[in-house]
Design a protein around this motif. Structure first.
Motif, mmCIF file in Angstrom:
data_model
loop_
_atom_site.group_PDB
_atom_site.id
_atom_site.type_symbol
_atom_site.label_atom_id
_atom_site.label_comp_id
_atom_site.label_asym_id
_atom_site.label_seq_id
_atom_site.Cartn_x
_atom_site.Cartn_y
_atom_site.Cartn_z
ATOM 1 N N LEU A 1 -3.150 4.550 14.495
ATOM 2 C CA LEU A 1 -1.985 5.243 13.837
ATOM 3 C C LEU A 1 -1.943 5.126 12.217
ATOM 4 N N VAL A 2 -1.035 6.015 11.829
ATOM 5 C CA VAL A 2 -0.958 5.791 10.277
ATOM 6 C C VAL A 2 0.317 5.476 9.859
ATOM 7 N N ALA A 3 0.790 4.729 9.064
ATOM 8 C CA ALA A 3 2.038 4.678 8.738
ATOM 9 C C ALA A 3 2.117 5.325 7.235
ATOM 10 N N PHE A 4 3.173 6.199 7.114
ATOM 11 C CA PHE A 4 2.930 7.123 5.760
ATOM 12 C C PHE A 4 4.315 6.920 4.933
ATOM 13 N N GLY A 5 5.169 5.949 5.428
ATOM 14 C CA GLY A 5 6.601 5.825 4.376
ATOM 15 C C GLY A 5 7.131 4.899 5.181
ATOM 16 N N LYS A 6 8.390 4.448 4.306
ATOM 17 C CA LYS A 6 9.304 3.423 4.785
ATOM 18 C C LYS A 6 10.673 3.814 4.273
ATOM 19 N N GLU A 7 11.476 4.211 5.265
ATOM 20 C CA GLU A 7 12.996 4.741 4.668
ATOM 21 C C GLU A 7 14.089 3.848 5.461
ATOM 22 N N ASN A 8 14.859 3.320 4.690
ATOM 23 C CA ASN A 8 15.941 2.354 5.175
ATOM 24 C C ASN A 8 15.472 1.123 6.318
ATOM 25 N N GLY A 9 14.553 0.582 6.000
ATOM 26 C CA GLY A 9 13.802 -0.493 6.876
ATOM 27 C C GLY A 9 12.833 -0.037 7.912
ATOM 28 N N VAL A 10 12.794 1.343 8.218
ATOM 29 C CA VAL A 10 12.011 1.984 9.291
ATOM 30 C C VAL A 10 10.821 2.635 8.869
ATOM 31 N N VAL B 167 0.796 -1.207 -0.024
ATOM 32 C CA VAL B 167 0.207 0.023 -0.044
ATOM 33 C C VAL B 167 1.032 1.439 -0.120
ATOM 34 N N LEU B 168 1.903 1.397 0.797
ATOM 35 C CA LEU B 168 2.746 2.429 0.777
ATOM 36 C C LEU B 168 3.650 2.623 -0.408
ATOM 37 N N GLU B 169 3.995 1.511 -1.152
ATOM 38 C CA GLU B 169 4.560 1.834 -2.424
ATOM 39 C C GLU B 169 3.740 2.422 -3.381
ATOM 40 N N ARG B 170 2.473 2.102 -3.154
ATOM 41 C CA ARG B 170 1.485 2.801 -4.175
ATOM 42 C C ARG B 170 1.074 4.037 -3.720
ATOM 43 N N GLY B 171 1.879 4.648 -2.677
ATOM 44 C CA GLY B 171 1.743 6.062 -2.286
ATOM 45 C C GLY B 171 0.598 6.476 -1.554
ATOM 46 N N LYS B 172 0.062 5.135 -0.786
ATOM 47 C CA LYS B 172 -1.108 5.594 0.179
ATOM 48 C C LYS B 172 -0.634 5.597 1.557
ATOM 49 N N PRO B 173 -1.144 6.518 2.568
ATOM 50 C CA PRO B 173 -0.861 6.295 3.772
ATOM 51 C C PRO B 173 -1.670 5.276 4.389
ATOM 52 N N ALA B 174 -1.655 4.363 5.309
ATOM 53 C CA ALA B 174 -2.356 3.252 5.833
ATOM 54 C C ALA B 174 -2.549 3.504 7.321
ATOM 55 N N GLY B 175 -3.874 3.343 7.653
ATOM 56 C CA GLY B 175 -4.367 3.498 9.088
ATOM 57 C C GLY B 175 -4.269 2.238 9.584
ATOM 58 N N MET B 176 -3.899 1.950 10.890
ATOM 59 C CA MET B 176 -3.829 0.561 11.453
ATOM 60 C C MET B 176 -4.295 0.585 12.714
ATOM 61 N N LEU B 177 -4.701 -0.499 13.459
ATOM 62 C CA LEU B 177 -5.191 -0.661 14.640
ATOM 63 C C LEU B 177 -3.857 -1.358 15.318
ATOM 64 N N SER B 178 -3.432 -0.843 16.750
ATOM 65 C CA SER B 178 -2.331 -1.572 17.207
ATOM 66 C C SER B 178 -2.455 -1.471 18.891
ATOM 67 N N SER B 179 -1.336 -2.169 19.622
ATOM 68 C CA SER B 179 -1.444 -2.060 20.879
ATOM 69 C C SER B 179 -0.547 -0.986 21.276
ATOM 70 N N VAL B 180 -0.890 -0.082 22.181
ATOM 71 C CA VAL B 180 0.062 0.865 22.834
ATOM 72 C C VAL B 180 1.347 0.331 23.697
#
Lengths: 134, 335
Positions: free
Chosen positions: B130-139, B98-111
């Motif tokens: 939370l939202v993931a909006f990119g991946k750089e150098n594996g982070v 999804v990130l490679e297609r240029g879309k930020p993704a919302g996710m459910l997570s545990s604090v």
């Protein structure tokens, strides 16, 4: 809550002061606006107390592990803020099986794969798990 | 490496915040956090004594995780994708795609598994958005609405957070916006959101949900001194305060957020009655705060004083009556 009533009581424990939450409050014209809050005394007290309860239980369990009444699993479970039901889910076991693993006699006979599973959930090494309390 | 030109904004509540941030990325800046919260019918109350969370009865001041995003995008006719996964590997691969297609993704997570949060907040709370909006150098680059600035997280930590066990289990839940229509109808969505929220608070025939649950909690609190040890009573009270105030800004905070929504709605729809309701809800929110403050004082006193627990019960009955009246007025609005 008015803007000047937004509490700014620093949450000065366990890094809590680093986070300034956004809250909505009413400005002098009666309009809602976002304001950062450093924390609130009432809330800080409840959170601190929840952590104190964790610390107290942990100290009790540590003593029991050292006295040979419980296995280190009981200690690391509490350190990870889990209860038996939650830990059982993480290691794919039933609650009663986890209870058994908390008996030192049963713990000593646990196989390597099971120990590795526990260690992974607790984010420690198998050595740390085995040597705790010794 | 994939990077999305995403603007992080801090918000009061994780899910309405994530929703507003994701919509802003698609150009829908007019959907503010309060509007997202209101259209998503985010206000709620539940007290479920037999559902124990870390040994204390579960209470919540918000709606079921995922429902705000779902209702907002539904009401505005926005095309979305939501997915759960059978394994962390599949969930993380899908996120990268999804990130490679240029879309930020919302996710459910545990604090609990989010290392960028201060330890003070990190309990096993599994309904954080939370939202993931990119991946750089594996982070991963993370926009977490409770933070003032964007953060980063390692893939193994994010995977753990997405596959936390307990109640509820996120099972990798991920959501993103596919398409946005040329025109969105905010007014109709606001009307629908208000009706839905009034329905959710007033209609459940069960004692554990909506307004009923406020009265249930009032009844239970009165019995704490007889039924619990002083230590337990203290922890039970503490948990109510923490659910109300700390976790996602809680009860009073949500009342203020909804009041902000009504205020914005009153301007958009040119209706003074909504502004009046906003004022009433602000006052109810203040009463919730007063309740939390008194409960904290009771905790500090470290004694099971019958009178004080009764007073806490009285405060909740008063809040319950006012909220009942408030939501009835909301329900009867003519559109």
């Amino acid at each position: 809550m008015k803007v000047n009533e937004v509490p700014q009581d620093s949450r000065d424990f366990r890094g809590g002061e680093k986070l300034k939450k956004l809250v909505y409050a009413v400005d002098k014209d009666g309009k809602y606006t976002g304001v950062n809050s450093a924390g609130w005394e009432a809330e800080n007290f409840a959170t601190r107390q929840a952590w104190d309860a964790v610390d107290e239980a942990l100290a009790e369990t540590e003593a029991k592990v050292k006295a040979g009444e419980l296995s280190p699993i009981a200690y690391y479970m509490q350190k990870s803020l889990m209860d038996k039901a939650l830990l059982a889910k993480y290691v794919d076991k039933w609650g009663w099986q986890v209870s058994r693993h908390m008996k030192p006699s049963v713990f000593q006979r646990l196989g390597r794969p099971m120990l590795e599973k526990y260690a992974a959930v607790f984010n420690i090494t198998v050595d740390e798990l085995l040597s705790f309390g010794k | 490496m994939s990077q999305v030109n995403f603007q992080h904004h801090q918000h009061a509540h994780c899910e309405s915040g994530v929703t507003a941030n994701l919509l802003a990325y698609e150009g829908l800046h007019q959907v503010t956090e309060p509007l997202a919260f209101g259209i998503g019918a985010g206000l709620f109350f539940a007290h479920i004594p037999f559902l124990k969370v870390s040994g204390t009865p579960g209470s919540t001041f918000r709606s079921w995780p995922g429902s705000i995003f779902k209702r907002v995008t539904n009401s505005l006719g926005i095309d979305v994708s939501t997915q759960r996964f059978s394994s962390p590997e599949k969930a993380m691969a899908a996120l990268d795609e999804v990130l490679e297609r240029g879309k930020p993704a919302g996710m459910l997570s545990s604090v609990y598994y989010l290392p960028y949060l201060p330890e003070a907040f990190r309990f096993h709370f599994n309904a954080h958005n939370l939202v993931a909006f990119g991946k750089e150098n594996g982070v991963y680059n993370i926009s977490d609405p409770v933070l003032e600035e964007a953060a980063t997280i390692l893939p193994e930590d994010l995977a753990k957070a997405r596959f936390a066990k307990g109640t509820p289990e996120p099972r990798g839940f991920m959501y993103y916006i596919k398409n946005v229509p040329a025109d969105i109808d905010l007014r109709t969505a606001i009307k629908k959101g208000i009706k839905k929220n009034a329905f959710l608070m007033l209609s459940p025939p069960l004692p554990w949900f909506g307004i009923n649950a406020i009265f249930l909690l009032a009844k239970k609190i009165r019995k704490y001194p007889q039924q619990l040890t002083p230590r337990q009573a203290q922890l039970y009270l503490g948990n109510i305060i923490r659910m109300q105030e700390e976790i996602g800004t809680g009860g009073a905070g949500f009342r203020f957020l909804y009041a902000a929504f009504l205020q914005e709605a009153s301007e958009l729809m040119k209706r003074d009655d909504l502004a009046e309701l906003a004022v009433e809800l602000t006052s109810i929110g203040d009463e919730w705060r007063n309740f939390a403050y008194s409960a904290a004082r009771q905790m500090k006193a470290r004694k099971t004083d019958l009178v004080s627990y009764d007073e806490l019960g009285d405060m909740l009955v008063s809040i319950g009556n006012r909220e009942k009246d408030f939501f009835k007025r909301l329900d009867k609005l003519k559109w």
